[in-house]
Structure formats: C-alpha cells, structure tokens
Scaffold this active site. Sequence first.
Site, PDB file in Angstrom:
ATOM      1  N   GLU A  71       0.824  -1.207   0.000  1.00  0.00           N
ATOM      2  CA  GLU A  71       0.000   0.000   0.000  1.00  0.00           C
ATOM      3  C   GLU A  71       0.862   1.263   0.000  1.00  0.00           C
ATOM      4  O   GLU A  71       0.347   2.365   0.149  1.00  0.00           O
ATOM      5  CB  GLU A  71      -0.926  -0.026   1.214  1.00  0.00           C
ATOM      6  CG  GLU A  71      -1.928  -1.187   1.113  1.00  0.00           C
ATOM      7  CD  GLU A  71      -2.824  -1.326   2.326  1.00  0.00           C
ATOM      8  OE1 GLU A  71      -2.325  -1.257   3.458  1.00  0.00           O
ATOM      9  OE2 GLU A  71      -4.039  -1.493   2.123  1.00  0.00           O
ATOM     10  N   HIS A  92      -6.633  -0.481   9.223  1.00  0.00           N
ATOM     11  CA  HIS A  92      -7.904  -1.170   8.999  1.00  0.00           C
ATOM     12  C   HIS A  92      -8.650  -1.155  10.336  1.00  0.00           C
ATOM     13  O   HIS A  92      -9.292  -2.133  10.706  1.00  0.00           O
ATOM     14  CB  HIS A  92      -7.678  -2.609   8.536  1.00  0.00           C
ATOM     15  CG  HIS A  92      -6.864  -2.727   7.281  1.00  0.00           C
ATOM     16  ND1 HIS A  92      -6.477  -3.927   6.756  1.00  0.00           N
ATOM     17  CD2 HIS A  92      -6.378  -1.780   6.435  1.00  0.00           C
ATOM     18  CE1 HIS A  92      -5.770  -3.732   5.635  1.00  0.00           C
ATOM     19  NE2 HIS A  92      -5.699  -2.425   5.434  1.00  0.00           N
ATOM     20  N   TYR A 117     -13.609  18.207  17.545  1.00  0.00           N
ATOM     21  CA  TYR A 117     -12.261  17.723  17.222  1.00  0.00           C
ATOM     22  C   TYR A 117     -12.224  16.991  15.894  1.00  0.00           C
ATOM     23  O   TYR A 117     -11.249  17.071  15.150  1.00  0.00           O
ATOM     24  CB  TYR A 117     -11.690  16.884  18.364  1.00  0.00           C
ATOM     25  CG  TYR A 117     -11.198  17.795  19.448  1.00  0.00           C
ATOM     26  CD1 TYR A 117      -9.898  18.287  19.405  1.00  0.00           C
ATOM     27  CD2 TYR A 117     -12.053  18.241  20.447  1.00  0.00           C
ATOM     28  CE1 TYR A 117      -9.453  19.182  20.354  1.00  0.00           C
ATOM     29  CE2 TYR A 117     -11.616  19.139  21.396  1.00  0.00           C
ATOM     30  CZ  TYR A 117     -10.308  19.608  21.358  1.00  0.00           C
ATOM     31  OH  TYR A 117      -9.868  20.506  22.279  1.00  0.00           O
TER      32      TYR A 117
HETATM   33 ZN   LIG Z   1      -5.011  -1.369   3.889  1.00  0.00          ZN
END
Ligand SMILES: [Zn+2]
Length: 206
Positions: A71, A92, A117
């Site tokens: 990634e 995740h 926030y």
């Molecule tokens: Zn991922």
Amino acid sequence: MNEERAAVIRAARSLFDRGLTHGSTGNVSLRTDDGILVTPTGSSLGTVTEDDLSLIDDRGAHLAGPRPSKEAFLHAAVLRARPSARAVVHTHSTHAAAVSCLRDLDHADALPPLTAYFAMRVGRLPLLPYHAPGDDALEGLAEETARTHTALLLRNHGPVVAGASLSAAMDALEELEETAKLFLLLRGLPTRPLTPAEAEALRPAD
Ligand SMILES: [Zn+2]
C-alpha cells in the site's frame, strides 16, 4: 534519519499496542530528505524495527531497505498531493473499517461532524470506491482527492490520513476512528451533529 526512523517505529507500535491495527495490516510513512520512509510489506506494526523500514521515492519506487508495503503507493500519492504533509497513517481500524462497509454513505463526506475535534482534525471525509488490495488504479484517485482532503476512507477497507507531522497524522487517525465509533453507537438515535456553519468554522485548510 535515525530519529525519523525511531518516530515511525514509535507510531507503528502505538497503533498496534492500542488495537488500531491487527495482523500485518496498517502502514505508516514519513517524508525525509532522503525519500519516504514506510513500513515494510507483510510485517506486524507491533514488531517492526528501524532496520526493517523501506525507503521509497515520491512516485512510490523502492529506493532502499526491505520491500515496502503493497500500500506504499497510497502513501506516496497522498504525500505528492499534499506538499505540506510529512506523514501518512493507514489502518484497517475496526470502527472506521465498519463504517466503510455501510451502504448509503455520503460519498463526499462519509461521517457527520459529530464533534468539534473531528471537524478540526479531519473535516470532510470522502469515500473512495472499492479496489482490491494493492490495486494501483486507486493511486490517481487517492492523489486527486487528497489535494483537497486530509483524510480519505477506502470502501470496505479503512482510512488513510495525512498530517504535517507524524503526531498530527496519528491524532487525526485516532479522532476519525473514535468518531466512527460514535457514529455506530448513535445509529438509530436522534442525533445532533455540528451544524454546517459550526463544522466549516473548524475545518482544516485544504
Ligand atoms: Zn489497507
């Protein structure tokens, strides 16, 4: 460079120790003078060490160290899109991932501004369409969307959050995860999010 490596490892450990990543999921990156440091492929953020970190360039090409996360291209794309950002965190994490699986989300803004926030640290949260893990068709879309958003939510997957520093990216990621948890807790209950004017007044600069 060593302090930068140490900072990436501290962030990775912190995410893992607090249950924000599991297995070998999640990745952290930091822009340095030599390139982008990113956590390696197939490695738990709970056990990764400074020597395990990969170095990539701003196009995502591997420069040095072990093979980067599959990634890593997402990190490079977001950092290209946001010259003011130095760090990117992707997880995740359970609640944000749960929200990413819901039907009928607003694709321009997947979570309401429930708290000040969230409005301040995340602002609008666009939902990017589903892509299989490592599908680099996501790259152009992530780069384009990150130009005007500090955080992205990947469909059936999880959040990608940029920050001016590693701690800013971590804070925003955690705020996003906690807001996702609130959103799920509040589903079905009459809820008063911030008004558009209240949220807009706090929104981070593009
Ligand atoms: Zn991922």
